[in-house]
Design a protein around this motif. Structure first.
Motif, PDB file in Angstrom:
ATOM      1  N   GLU A  27     -44.398 -15.322   6.186  1.00  0.00           N
ATOM      2  CA  GLU A  27     -43.653 -16.364   6.360  1.00  0.00           C
ATOM      3  C   GLU A  27     -44.560 -17.321   5.597  1.00  0.00           C
TER       4      GLU A  27
ATOM      5  N   THR B 296     -45.508 -21.897   4.928  1.00  0.00           N
ATOM      6  CA  THR B 296     -44.869 -23.164   6.258  1.00  0.00           C
ATOM      7  C   THR B 296     -45.591 -24.731   5.182  1.00  0.00           C
TER       8      THR B 296
ATOM      9  N   VAL C 182     -46.968 -22.973  14.242  1.00  0.00           N
ATOM     10  CA  VAL C 182     -46.315 -24.332  13.887  1.00  0.00           C
ATOM     11  C   VAL C 182     -46.557 -25.318  14.515  1.00  0.00           C
TER      12      VAL C 182
ATOM     13  N   HIS D  61     -43.915 -31.558   9.957  1.00  0.00           N
ATOM     14  CA  HIS D  61     -43.148 -30.389   9.150  1.00  0.00           C
ATOM     15  C   HIS D  61     -42.309 -30.088   8.366  1.00  0.00           C
TER      16      HIS D  61
ATOM     17  N   THR E 180     -40.105 -23.852   6.531  1.00  0.00           N
ATOM     18  CA  THR E 180     -40.829 -22.508   6.739  1.00  0.00           C
ATOM     19  C   THR E 180     -39.910 -21.579   6.201  1.00  0.00           C
TER      20      THR E 180
END
Length: 168
Positions: free
Chosen positions: A76, A78, A139, A155, A158
């Motif tokens: 993944e 982010t 995260v 953030h 993602t």
């Protein structure tokens, strides 16, 4: 470089003095979004131009390290943004080390002016994670720790890494 261009494939953001000195036409003036903005330099170039010098990736010699890439089917990515304290030595290093601590591989770092203070930047860090039980809250933990060493962090998302590593 732009003044030598004969096919009008290039442009530059520069001062009036630079345009006059190199005999270039000014297409637009005062393009800054703030009157006290300072641009150090920026050269724009058509990457399809035969005159664009590019070093082939294979020509870059890196030290040989016995690292094996991890499989990436479930990787993944982010994206996190943050601002650092300008008066704190090592603030950027402290922020970046947090990603390493939580097993994130940094794949891209970009900056943009923060528009809050002169010479303060927002850092945009894209990182890659290989989800495991140990880092499932990676995260969230990164953001918690980043709050302690930055002026603010967010953030931004993602997503599943769409690139797969093929054997090189």
């Amino acid at each position: 470089m732009v003044s030598l261009e004969t096919q009008e494939h290039s442009g530059a953001i520069a001062s009036r003095f630079a345009a006059d000195y190199h005999g270039l036409d000014v297409l637009s003036e005062n393009i800054e979004d703030k009157a006290d903005n300072t641009t150090r330099f920026l050269v724009l170039r058509n990457t399809k131009s035969e005159r664009t010098a590019r070093l082939p990736f294979d020509a870059v010699k890196a030290p040989s390290v016995a690292l094996k890439p991890r499989p990436t089917p479930s990787a993944e990515k982010t994206l996190i943004s943050f601002r650092i304290r300008q008066d704190f030595p090592g603030a950027l290093a402290d922020a970046l080390l947090i990603f390493k601590e939580f097993g994130m591989n940094l794949t891209s770092i970009n900056t943009r002016p923060s528009q809050r203070r002169a010479w303060q930047y927002v850092f945009f860090v894209e990182c890659q994670q290989f989800p495991t039980d140990q880092n499932s809250q990676g995260v969230t933990k990164i953001l918690d720790k980043m709050q302690q060493v930055t002026e603010g962090c967010r953030h931004l998302g993602t997503w599943k890494d769409q690139l797969s590593t093929s054997s090189v």
